[in-house]
Structure formats: structure tokens, C-alpha cells
Write an enzyme that holds these catalytic residues in place. Structure first.
Site, PDB file in Angstrom:
ATOM      1  CG  ASP A 125      35.057  48.108 -68.685  1.00 17.60           C
ATOM      2  OD1 ASP A 125      34.991  49.276 -69.324  1.00 17.60           O
ATOM      3  OD2 ASP A 125      34.245  47.533 -69.283  1.00 17.60           O
ATOM      4  CG  MET A 126      38.310  49.157 -61.701  1.00 18.87           C
ATOM      5  SD  MET A 126      39.961  48.482 -61.776  1.00 18.87           S
ATOM      6  CE  MET A 126      41.073  49.851 -62.082  1.00 18.87           C
ATOM      7  NE  ARG A 176      34.141  54.108 -69.175  1.00 22.81           N
ATOM      8  CZ  ARG A 176      34.197  53.060 -69.658  1.00 22.81           C
ATOM      9  NH1 ARG A 176      34.011  51.961 -68.727  1.00 22.81           N
ATOM     10  NH2 ARG A 176      34.365  52.667 -70.751  1.00 22.81           N
TER      11      ARG A 176
HETATM   12  C1  LIG Z   1      29.875  54.795 -69.649  1.00 20.03           C
HETATM   13  C2  LIG Z   1      29.840  53.849 -68.297  1.00 20.03           C
HETATM   14  C3  LIG Z   1      30.889  53.050 -67.875  1.00 20.03           C
HETATM   15  C4  LIG Z   1      31.256  52.418 -66.821  1.00 20.03           C
HETATM   16  N1  LIG Z   1      31.948  51.358 -66.483  1.00 20.03           N
HETATM   17  C5  LIG Z   1      32.245  51.110 -65.197  1.00 20.03           C
HETATM   18  C6  LIG Z   1      33.472  50.214 -64.633  1.00 20.03           C
HETATM   19  O1  LIG Z   1      34.409  50.033 -65.715  1.00 20.03           O
HETATM   20  N2  LIG Z   1      33.415  49.739 -63.634  1.00 20.03           N
HETATM   21  C7  LIG Z   1      32.544  49.813 -62.902  1.00 20.03           C
HETATM   22  O2  LIG Z   1      32.525  49.538 -61.512  1.00 20.03           O
HETATM   23  N3  LIG Z   1      31.274  50.709 -63.129  1.00 20.03           N
HETATM   24  C8  LIG Z   1      31.251  51.178 -64.247  1.00 20.03           C
HETATM   25  N4  LIG Z   1      30.269  52.046 -64.621  1.00 20.03           N
HETATM   26  C9  LIG Z   1      28.756  51.801 -63.723  1.00 20.03           C
HETATM   27  C10 LIG Z   1      28.886  52.874 -62.526  1.00 20.03           C
HETATM   28  O3  LIG Z   1      29.898  52.679 -61.829  1.00 20.03           O
HETATM   29  C11 LIG Z   1      27.563  52.847 -61.748  1.00 20.03           C
HETATM   30  O4  LIG Z   1      27.227  51.809 -61.387  1.00 20.03           O
HETATM   31  C12 LIG Z   1      26.284  53.304 -62.750  1.00 20.03           C
HETATM   32  O5  LIG Z   1      26.654  54.243 -63.716  1.00 20.03           O
HETATM   33  C13 LIG Z   1      25.328  53.978 -61.921  1.00 20.03           C
HETATM   34  O6  LIG Z   1      25.754  54.942 -61.189  1.00 20.03           O
HETATM   35  P1  LIG Z   1      25.433  56.385 -61.492  1.00 20.03           P
HETATM   36  O7  LIG Z   1      26.683  57.417 -61.474  1.00 20.03           O
HETATM   37  O8  LIG Z   1      24.818  56.705 -62.900  1.00 20.03           O
HETATM   38  O9  LIG Z   1      24.375  56.893 -60.225  1.00 20.03           O
HETATM   39  P2  LIG Z   1      22.980  56.112 -59.629  1.00 20.03           P
HETATM   40  O10 LIG Z   1      23.103  57.321 -58.407  1.00 20.03           O
HETATM   41  O11 LIG Z   1      23.328  54.751 -59.546  1.00 20.03           O
HETATM   42  O12 LIG Z   1      22.093  56.510 -60.705  1.00 20.03           O
HETATM   43  C14 LIG Z   1      21.630  57.905 -61.119  1.00 20.03           C
HETATM   44  C15 LIG Z   1      20.274  57.617 -61.732  1.00 20.03           C
HETATM   45  O13 LIG Z   1      20.562  56.961 -63.044  1.00 20.03           O
HETATM   46  C16 LIG Z   1      19.505  56.119 -63.231  1.00 20.03           C
HETATM   47  N5  LIG Z   1      19.842  54.913 -63.506  1.00 20.03           N
HETATM   48  C17 LIG Z   1      21.171  54.228 -63.042  1.00 20.03           C
HETATM   49  N6  LIG Z   1      21.315  53.056 -63.211  1.00 20.03           N
HETATM   50  C18 LIG Z   1      20.236  52.587 -63.782  1.00 20.03           C
HETATM   51  C19 LIG Z   1      19.727  51.279 -64.693  1.00 20.03           C
HETATM   52  N7  LIG Z   1      20.682  50.142 -64.564  1.00 20.03           N
HETATM   53  N8  LIG Z   1      18.619  51.371 -64.962  1.00 20.03           N
HETATM   54  C20 LIG Z   1      17.714  52.457 -64.883  1.00 20.03           C
HETATM   55  N9  LIG Z   1      18.102  53.605 -64.447  1.00 20.03           N
HETATM   56  C21 LIG Z   1      19.366  53.765 -64.040  1.00 20.03           C
HETATM   57  C22 LIG Z   1      18.331  56.162 -62.245  1.00 20.03           C
HETATM   58  O14 LIG Z   1      17.348  57.022 -62.517  1.00 20.03           O
HETATM   59  C23 LIG Z   1      19.303  56.609 -61.005  1.00 20.03           C
HETATM   60  O15 LIG Z   1      18.536  57.312 -59.918  1.00 20.03           O
HETATM   61  C24 LIG Z   1      30.185  52.417 -65.570  1.00 20.03           C
HETATM   62  C25 LIG Z   1      29.029  53.432 -66.020  1.00 20.03           C
HETATM   63  C26 LIG Z   1      29.082  54.135 -67.237  1.00 20.03           C
HETATM   64  C27 LIG Z   1      27.903  55.162 -67.567  1.00 20.03           C
END
Ligand SMILES: Cc1cc2nc3c(=O)[nH]c(=O)nc-3n(C[C@H](O)[C@H](O)[C@H](O)COP(=O)(O)OP(=O)(O)OC[C@H]3O[C@@H](n4cnc5c(N)ncnc54)[C@H](O)[C@@H]3O)c2cc1C
Length: 302
Positions: A125-126, A176
Site C-alpha cells: 500500500d502507499m 494499483r
Molecule cells: C482497493 C483500494 C485500495 C486502496 N489503497 C490505497 C492506498 O494504498 N493508498 C491510498 O492513499 N489510498 C488507497 N485507497 C483509497 C483511495 O485513494 C481513495 O481514497 C478512495 O478509494 C476514494 O476515492 P474514489 O476513487 O473511490 O473516489 P471518490 O470520489 O472519493 O469516491 C467516489 C464515490 O464512492 C463513494 N465512496 C467513496 N468512499 C466512500 C466511503 N468511505 N464510504 C461510503 N462511500 C464512499 C461515494 O459515493 C463517492 O462519491 C484505496 C482504494 C481502493 C478502492
């Protein structure tokens, strides 16, 4: 995000831990390995893959970091025994990065070696920007030693990421790609929602241009459409990429993606160090105020 929800995000650290725990339970499999096994079995049954994360970024001693590495060994054993389709995700801070680079490297190497013994894969993970250089260095060192069963995460939010793709391209890393959850200063990170999206799309295409296997990790439908168009235009087959989502976030969308034929991997955390991870998930939940209000009313209403 509505005004009340935004205000609550700032107040989250003041919300009592039992409330945080209840409202964030959807994001975490449970405290024990058996909980993760049960959840992964269910996900596999629904046609989804998983990646298990042993929660542990709050660890404070080398022994705790070694214990987390040891738990990963148990995870690999359980996955093999139960014939489950899941790899693992590790956080370098849980393996002791803040306590010492060498300690972390030793633990990470042990996890990657255990994974290799069982034909499994480790995603690093980052975390926040203070760890980016060390994390990339650890990844490069593992690859230089011949470990192929390891992948990295890149964050579209960081302005450096396109340059990181260019620097890593010769290794053809398994990546990822996510937006990045840590709020970083404007000098090093995009703050604007659309700028993060644009960066995500640029980085995704740069990774594909470099011939990388990409796990597209987002719940953002705009970006998912962009990814699907890229898959189509590049003629990528089902095994050439995957989509990734977090446990408890937009499950209905996940079902739809599986129905459309995409490989979908669900990030499945478990363990006793659940607090920091839970806060980050709640911070992103657009309806967080409603959830916390409902939970508080439920408790008072008893
Ligand atoms: C498999 C996976 C691994 C990840 N690993 C890392 C990592 O190693 N390092 C890192 O910095 N980040 C990581 N992330 C987190 C990522 O960076 C985002 O913070 C997170 O995925 C929300 O961004 P989004 O792209 O879904 O867009 P967003 O615009 O944030 O979300 C899109 C939509 O998804 C829904 N949503 C998003 N989050 C939530 C929530 N918590 N509860 C309810 N609804 C929600 C909402 O409807 C929102 O409008 C990871 C995410 C995923 C999916």
C-alpha cells in the site's frame, strides 16, 4: 460533500471510539483472521477476488511489527488451506517503517518470501507522502533481489506520480492506481477534485503505455467509465487488468462490475488496530453525518 458532513469530518477525532467502531464496521471484516476468511469466502462466492490487509499502522514497537509480519504468514496458510482466491496488502508503517528502515525491510522481505512459497502476491500500500520515497525504494530493492510477486500503489493525487511511472517503467511494475486518501500540501498534491481525476486518467494511460498490469482502484463512476473505455480501446482481456474496491463501499456497483465481466478485487482489512483505517473511511463517506447521528440516536433510544 454537504456542509454538515464536511464539518463532521474535522470533528471525527473527537467522536467516541465505540461510535467510530460501530459506524465503520461495514469497512472491516472483523478483528480475527477467521473473520477475514469468512468474508473472503463470501466474496469469492460472489465472483470477487480479495486482498487481505492486516491492520496495524498504529503499532509502536519492533515486536508488534514482527507480529504483524507473522500474522501475514498465518494469512497465507489460511488462504491455501481454505482454497481462497486472495492476495494480501501490506502497509510499511505496520511493518515498522517509522521505527527503522531495516526493520521494515526485513519484515517486508519475510512476508514476500512467505507469499512466494505459497504462490501468492503482496501489494505494498502507499501511505502519506512522508513514506513515498522509502516505499518505492523498498519495492525497487525487492525487485532487484529477484522478487516478482510484489506490486506497488501509486496515488493520482500526488504531482510526482507521472514522473514515478516513467522512472519505474523499465521494471514493468504491477500497480494499483488510486486517488490517494492522505491530504497532502498543495505544493506536492492536487487539491481540486477534477485535477485528481485528470491525473488519475493520465497516470492510468501512462501505466498501460508502459505495459503494466494495473489494478484500477476507485468507486468513481466517471473514472470507471474511463478505464472501461481504455480496456476496450487497447483490446485488454479479462486477465490483463483488474478493478478494485474497498470492503463496504458501493457494494451494488461492485455487483454490476462483476456482472459486466470485469475482474473485481475487494480490499478486506481485519485486525485489532482498526481505528486509523476507520477514520479514513468515514472521512470519505459522503453521508457520514447521517450515519453518526443515526448511531447516536440508536444508542440514546435504547
Ligand atoms: C482497493 C483500494 C485500495 C486502496 N489503497 C490505497 C492506498 O494504498 N493508498 C491510498 O492513499 N489510498 C488507497 N485507497 C483509497 C483511495 O485513494 C481513495 O481514497 C478512495 O478509494 C476514494 O476515492 P474514489 O476513487 O473511490 O473516489 P471518490 O470520489 O472519493 O469516491 C467516489 C464515490 O464512492 C463513494 N465512496 C467513496 N468512499 C466512500 C466511503 N468511505 N464510504 C461510503 N462511500 C464512499 C461515494 O459515493 C463517492 O462519491 C484505496 C482504494 C481502493 C478502492
Amino acid at each position: 460533500m454537504a456542509l454538515l458532513d464536511r464539518a463532521l469530518v474535522r470533528l471525527l477525532p473527537a467522536v467516541p471510539k465505540p461510535v467510530v467502531r460501530r459506524v465503520s464496521s461495514r469497512y472491516i471484516a472483523g478483528e480475527e483472521l477467521g473473520d477475514a476468511v469468512r468474508v473472503v469466502r463470501q466474496l469469492n462466492g460472489e465472483g470477487k477476488l480479495a486482498t487481505i490487509d492486516v491492520l496495524g499502522e498504529e503499532i509502536a514497537s519492533p515486536d508488534e511489527a514482527r507480529a504483524i509480519a507473522g500474522t501475514y504468514r498465518e494469512v497465507f496458510e489460511a488462504l491455501e488451506r481454505e482454497r481462497l482466491d486472495s492476495n494480501v496488502s501490506v502497509k510499511v508503517t505496520a511493518l515498522g517503517l517509522k521505527l527503522g528502515y531495516d526493520l521494515c525491510r526485513e519484515n517486508l522481505e519475510a512476508v514476500v518470501a512467505h507469499a512466494a512459497e505459497r504462490g501468492n502476491f503482496v501489494r505494498i500500500d502507499m501511505e502519506d507522502a512522508s513514506t513515498t520515497d522509502d516505499t518505492l525504494r523498498l519495492y525497487r530493492e525487492l525487485r532487484a533481489e529477484g522478487h516478482e510477486n510484489v506490486g506497488i500503489v501509486l496515488q493520482a493525487r500526488l504531482k510526482r506520480t507521472l514522473a514515478d511511472v516513467a522512472a519505474l517503467a523499465e521494471l514493468r511494475p504491477n500497480v494499483r492506481l488510486c486517488k490517494g486518501i492522505y491530504l497532502e500540501p498543495a505544493e506536492i498534491a492536487f487539491r481540486d477534485f477534477d485535477a485528481v481525476r485528470t491525473s488519475f486518467a493520465q497516470v492510468l494511460h501512462a501505466l498501460w503505455d508502459a505495459g503494466c498490469y494495473v489494478g484500477v482502484a476507485t468507486h468513481d463512476e466517471w473514472l470507471l467509465e474511463e478505464a472501461k473505455r481504455g480496456v476496450e480501446a487497447r483490446g485488454l482481456g479479462r486477465e490483463d487488468y483488474e478493478l478494485q474496491m474497498l470492503l463496504g463501499v458501493r457494494p451494488a456497483l461492485g455487483v454490476e462490475l462483476v456482472r459486466e465481466g470485469h475482474r473485481l478485487r475487494i480490499y478486506t482489512p481485519f485486525g485489532r488496530h482498526w481505528y486509523a483505517y476507520s477514520l479514513r473511511r468515514l472521512q470519505e463517506n459522503p453521508k457520514i453525518a447521517g450515519y453518526i447521528a443515526a448511531d447516536t440516536l440508536r444508542v440514546f433510544g435504547r
